[in-house]
Design a protein around this motif. Structure first.
Motif, PDB file in Angstrom:
ATOM      1  N   GLN A   1       0.903  -1.027   0.002  1.00 58.29           N
ATOM      2  CA  GLN A   1      -0.104  -0.096   0.120  1.00 58.29           C
ATOM      3  C   GLN A   1       0.718   1.094  -0.152  1.00 58.29           C
ATOM      4  O   GLN A   1       0.492   2.112  -0.600  1.00 58.29           O
ATOM      5  N   ALA A   2       1.962   1.270   0.702  1.00 55.50           N
ATOM      6  CA  ALA A   2       2.885   2.327   1.033  1.00 55.50           C
ATOM      7  C   ALA A   2       3.492   2.633  -0.649  1.00 55.50           C
ATOM      8  O   ALA A   2       3.528   3.744  -0.978  1.00 55.50           O
ATOM      9  N   ILE A   3       4.041   1.723  -1.276  1.00 65.02           N
ATOM     10  CA  ILE A   3       4.620   1.922  -2.547  1.00 65.02           C
ATOM     11  C   ILE A   3       3.595   2.255  -3.568  1.00 65.02           C
ATOM     12  O   ILE A   3       3.992   3.511  -4.462  1.00 65.02           O
ATOM     13  N   GLN A   4       2.246   1.656  -3.521  1.00 65.95           N
ATOM     14  CA  GLN A   4       1.508   2.424  -4.588  1.00 65.95           C
ATOM     15  C   GLN A   4       0.818   3.637  -4.316  1.00 65.95           C
ATOM     16  O   GLN A   4       0.648   4.418  -5.276  1.00 65.95           O
ATOM     17  N   SER A   5       0.977   3.900  -2.908  1.00 71.41           N
ATOM     18  CA  SER A   5       0.736   5.266  -2.705  1.00 71.41           C
ATOM     19  C   SER A   5       1.612   6.294  -3.135  1.00 71.41           C
ATOM     20  O   SER A   5       1.327   7.143  -3.881  1.00 71.41           O
ATOM     21  N   PHE A   6       2.876   5.962  -2.929  1.00 69.58           N
ATOM     22  CA  PHE A   6       3.953   6.986  -3.558  1.00 69.58           C
ATOM     23  C   PHE A   6       3.945   6.818  -5.098  1.00 69.58           C
ATOM     24  O   PHE A   6       4.374   7.878  -5.818  1.00 69.58           O
ATOM     25  N   TYR A   7       3.520   5.652  -5.756  1.00 74.74           N
ATOM     26  CA  TYR A   7       3.733   5.583  -6.957  1.00 74.74           C
ATOM     27  C   TYR A   7       2.523   6.423  -7.609  1.00 74.74           C
ATOM     28  O   TYR A   7       2.688   7.099  -8.448  1.00 74.74           O
ATOM     29  N   GLN A   8       1.405   6.531  -7.125  1.00 70.78           N
ATOM     30  CA  GLN A   8       0.238   7.431  -7.251  1.00 70.78           C
ATOM     31  C   GLN A   8       0.732   8.834  -7.392  1.00 70.78           C
ATOM     32  O   GLN A   8       0.458   9.736  -8.337  1.00 70.78           O
ATOM     33  N   ARG A   9       1.470   9.258  -6.312  1.00 73.04           N
ATOM     34  CA  ARG A   9       2.002  10.542  -6.063  1.00 73.04           C
ATOM     35  C   ARG A   9       3.000  11.008  -7.266  1.00 73.04           C
ATOM     36  O   ARG A   9       2.918  12.035  -7.853  1.00 73.04           O
ATOM     37  N   VAL A  10       3.768  10.247  -7.524  1.00 73.25           N
ATOM     38  CA  VAL A  10       4.699  10.151  -8.689  1.00 73.25           C
ATOM     39  C   VAL A  10       4.233  10.468  -9.918  1.00 73.25           C
ATOM     40  O   VAL A  10       4.522  11.327 -10.689  1.00 73.25           O
ATOM     41  N   LYS A  11       2.878   9.825 -10.121  1.00 73.14           N
ATOM     42  CA  LYS A  11       2.398   9.882 -11.674  1.00 73.14           C
ATOM     43  C   LYS A  11       1.839  11.116 -11.709  1.00 73.14           C
ATOM     44  O   LYS A  11       1.303  11.713 -12.768  1.00 73.14           O
ATOM     45  N   GLU A  12       1.483  12.006 -10.369  1.00 70.94           N
ATOM     46  CA  GLU A  12       0.987  13.036 -10.430  1.00 70.94           C
ATOM     47  C   GLU A  12       2.100  14.438 -11.115  1.00 70.94           C
ATOM     48  O   GLU A  12       1.528  15.624 -11.211  1.00 70.94           O
ATOM     49  N   HIS A  13       3.336  13.818 -11.311  1.00 69.44           N
ATOM     50  CA  HIS A  13       4.137  14.899 -11.360  1.00 69.44           C
ATOM     51  C   HIS A  13       4.739  14.480 -12.782  1.00 69.44           C
ATOM     52  O   HIS A  13       5.561  13.595 -12.993  1.00 69.44           O
ATOM     53  N   PRO A  14       4.542  15.247 -13.964  1.00 68.63           N
ATOM     54  CA  PRO A  14       5.275  14.890 -15.133  1.00 68.63           C
ATOM     55  C   PRO A  14       6.596  15.211 -15.214  1.00 68.63           C
ATOM     56  O   PRO A  14       7.211  14.627 -16.268  1.00 68.63           O
ATOM     57  N   ASN A  15       7.357  15.879 -14.373  1.00 71.27           N
ATOM     58  CA  ASN A  15       8.649  15.819 -14.298  1.00 71.27           C
ATOM     59  C   ASN A  15       9.406  14.502 -13.957  1.00 71.27           C
ATOM     60  O   ASN A  15      10.747  14.601 -13.485  1.00 71.27           O
ATOM     61  N   VAL A  16       8.665  13.511 -13.592  1.00 72.61           N
ATOM     62  CA  VAL A  16       9.416  12.398 -13.154  1.00 72.61           C
ATOM     63  C   VAL A  16       9.378  11.358 -13.985  1.00 72.61           C
ATOM     64  O   VAL A  16       7.891  11.107 -14.636  1.00 72.61           O
ATOM     65  N   THR A  17      10.282  10.522 -14.392  1.00 74.68           N
ATOM     66  CA  THR A  17      10.110   9.456 -15.462  1.00 74.68           C
ATOM     67  C   THR A  17      10.748   8.089 -14.741  1.00 74.68           C
ATOM     68  O   THR A  17      11.471   8.113 -14.268  1.00 74.68           O
ATOM     69  N   ILE A  18       9.761   7.299 -14.922  1.00 74.70           N
ATOM     70  CA  ILE A  18      10.144   5.860 -14.343  1.00 74.70           C
ATOM     71  C   ILE A  18      10.258   4.933 -15.459  1.00 74.70           C
ATOM     72  O   ILE A  18       9.407   4.895 -16.261  1.00 74.70           O
ATOM     73  N   ARG A  19      11.669   4.165 -15.389  1.00 74.09           N
ATOM     74  CA  ARG A  19      11.721   3.053 -16.320  1.00 74.09           C
ATOM     75  C   ARG A  19      11.880   1.716 -15.792  1.00 74.09           C
ATOM     76  O   ARG A  19      12.656   1.722 -14.888  1.00 74.09           O
ATOM     77  N   PHE A  20      11.066   0.677 -16.043  1.00 69.80           N
ATOM     78  CA  PHE A  20      11.101  -0.552 -15.540  1.00 69.80           C
ATOM     79  C   PHE A  20      12.218  -1.485 -16.256  1.00 69.80           C
ATOM     80  O   PHE A  20      12.300  -1.054 -17.556  1.00 69.80           O
ATOM     81  N   ASN A  21      12.625  -2.460 -16.003  1.00 68.39           N
ATOM     82  CA  ASN A  21      13.388  -3.303 -16.565  1.00 68.39           C
ATOM     83  C   ASN A  21      14.568  -2.764 -17.017  1.00 68.39           C
ATOM     84  O   ASN A  21      15.089  -2.922 -18.277  1.00 68.39           O
ATOM     85  N   ALA A  22      15.157  -1.671 -16.123  1.00 74.31           N
ATOM     86  CA  ALA A  22      16.366  -0.733 -16.787  1.00 74.31           C
ATOM     87  C   ALA A  22      17.439  -1.077 -15.559  1.00 74.31           C
ATOM     88  O   ALA A  22      17.601   0.393 -14.825  1.00 74.31           O
ATOM     89  N   PRO A  23      18.177  -1.780 -15.491  1.00 73.32           N
ATOM     90  CA  PRO A  23      19.274  -2.047 -14.526  1.00 73.32           C
ATOM     91  C   PRO A  23      20.239  -1.069 -15.061  1.00 73.32           C
ATOM     92  O   PRO A  23      20.664  -0.863 -16.111  1.00 73.32           O
TER      93      PRO A  23
END
Length: 452
Positions: A128-150
């Motif tokens: 729940q904590a991780i998803q809560s922060f993920y929702q917050r991050v998605k509200e900010h267009p200045n954040v880019t998240i890349r998965f499968n990106a070691p």
């Protein structure tokens, strides 16, 4: 080349706290997650966070102090903790708790957990904590998240400052003008590093997050990072031998009043100490086989939906032995019945006298709680082993989370938070301090990096 203010490596609780804090200050951020989902080892944790003087404690009538929290942390850590890091935690822990609540993290209960003098284990659902922060991050267009990106390597500019990250299968380059924050976790799933630094834990279960291969450590080492706490690597006691990453099957009945015996039916340790230290003692027992034993009085203290104390869940999973007599229980777990009876009789007598038992036990966990005699049928037993869940050792940092070289000098442009950091826990581990430091220092890292 891609350009950002900050590049954060890792999407566990530490990385997500740093991302949200930096995003709210208007920074452009690239967060690289090597797996296909956020969470890392955070979502495998028990979900406790160590905070003092909170409103939850006040409502429960619990008197606590930041000084007591810090003293417990240092005592459990054997006094070898980095005192500046502990002090920084103490200064910022209460504001971090309020910040987490403000950002939608749900604190569900308050328990007495390992290493604490009073109940201050504030439990969350890590998912729940991780998803809560993920929702917050998605509200900010200045954040880019890349998965499968070691991340592969860190690179320096002409002035010697780390400002680029090579990542992904195709080895792309990204530039960070303010800094790179390592939130890459430990190395609980790296047999090579465990063989180097924790050979004594060969045979322990491996339950860390799949991505905890030590790559963040290696990237920092390349640039001269110093390390802390590697000599104190311990496993975690309390898991059933069938435990795995998805279903941990963990129970700590000994912190509610149970005892721990070996296959000879004898106690061998003070059960109130940190379950990291319990793991060391258990690993030295014959065939590394141990059992938690308790009675109905302890069973009645179970806590539903708690990852450590939901003993009824273990029973529903058919992981517990139950018997109406100690003789029958001894037969179930194949220990000498007369020895087990004598062990429990001696234990009961000593704790009823109130002077402590042969191993010095006077409390349930650390300095909290009063043991009760094991007399009320039915009786229960839980086969228990040691797991490598998290490594809690890593690069040296200052209170601003800047990574340090062997001379105590900051490596320019490089910050580290979460499990990849050493020095904070020292020689032991206090429950809740891992997620606690992830949140506290995740916020501090974002502020420090953006202030440069």
């Amino acid at each position: 080349m891609e350009r950002y203010d900050l590049i954060i490596l890792g999407g566990g609780l530490a990385g997500m706290c740093a991302a949200v804090k930096a995003a709210e200050q208007g920074a452009s951020i690239l967060l690289l997650e090597k797996q296909d989902a956020l969470g890392g080892s955070t979502v495998l944790s028990s979900g406790y966070m160590a905070f003092a003087e909170t409103d939850m404690q006040e409502k429960a009538g619990i008197v606590d102090s930041i000084a007591s929290l810090m003293n417990d942390m240092i005592e459990v850590g054997g006094g070898v903790n980095d005192l500046e890091l502990v002090a920084a935690y103490g200064r910022h822990q209460l504001e971090t708790y309020a910040w987490l609540v403000e950002h939608g993290v749900e604190f569900r209960s308050l328990e007495a957990v390992s290493g604490h003098s009073v109940p201050r284990g504030h439990m969350i659902d890590p998912h729940q904590a991780i998803q809560s922060f993920y929702q917050r991050v998605k509200e900010h267009p200045n954040v880019t998240i890349r998965f499968n990106a070691p991340a592969r390597r860190l690179l320096k500019n002409a002035e010697g400052r780390i400002d680029r990250v090579v990542y992904g299968v195709e080895e792309q380059n990204a530039l960070a003008s303010k800094g790179v924050i390592l939130a890459t976790g430990g190395f609980a799933k790296s047999e090579e590093l465990l063989g180097q630094f924790a050979p004594h834990l060969k045979g322990a279960l491996r339950l860390g997050g799949a991505g905890t291969q030590g790559d963040g450590l290696q990237m920092a080492w390349e640039h001269g990072a110093w390390v802390r706490d590697l000599p104190y690597l311990n496993g975690t006691f309390g898991f059933h031998p069938t435990a795995n990453g998805a279903v941990k099957s963990q129970g700590l009945a000994f912190y509610k009043g149970g005892i721990i015996v070996n296959q000879l039916g004898k106690r061998f340790v003070n059960e109130s100490i940190s379950y990291k230290l319990l793991g060391n003692a258990a690993f030295r027992q014959p065939d590394r086989i141990t059992y938690q034993v308790w009675d109905q009085t302890v069973m009645d203290k179970r806590v539903a939906d708690d990852p450590l104390y939901d003993l009824e869940l273990l029973q529903r999973r058919r992981l517990l032995y139950q018997a109406d007599t100690l003789e029958e229980l001894a037969d179930c777990i194949d220990v000498p019945a007369d020895v087990l009876a004598e062990t429990i009789s001696t234990y009961n007598q000593r704790i009823q006298e109130g002077a402590g038992d042969d191993f010095g036990r006077k409390t349930l966990t650390h300095r909290y709680g009063t043991p009760t005699p094991i007399v009320k049928a039915p009786f229960y037993a839980f086969e228990t082993t040691v797991a490598m869940l998290a490594t809690y050792a890593g690069v040296a940092v200052d209170p601003s989370t800047r990574v340090l070289n062997p001379y105590g000098e900051p490596i320019q442009g490089l910050y580290a938070i979460g499990e990849v950091v050493g020095g904070f826990h020292g020689a032991g581990y206090m429950t809740g301090s891992s997620l606690g430091k992830a949140a506290v220092f995740g916020r501090l890292a974002a502020v420090a990096a953006l202030a440069e």
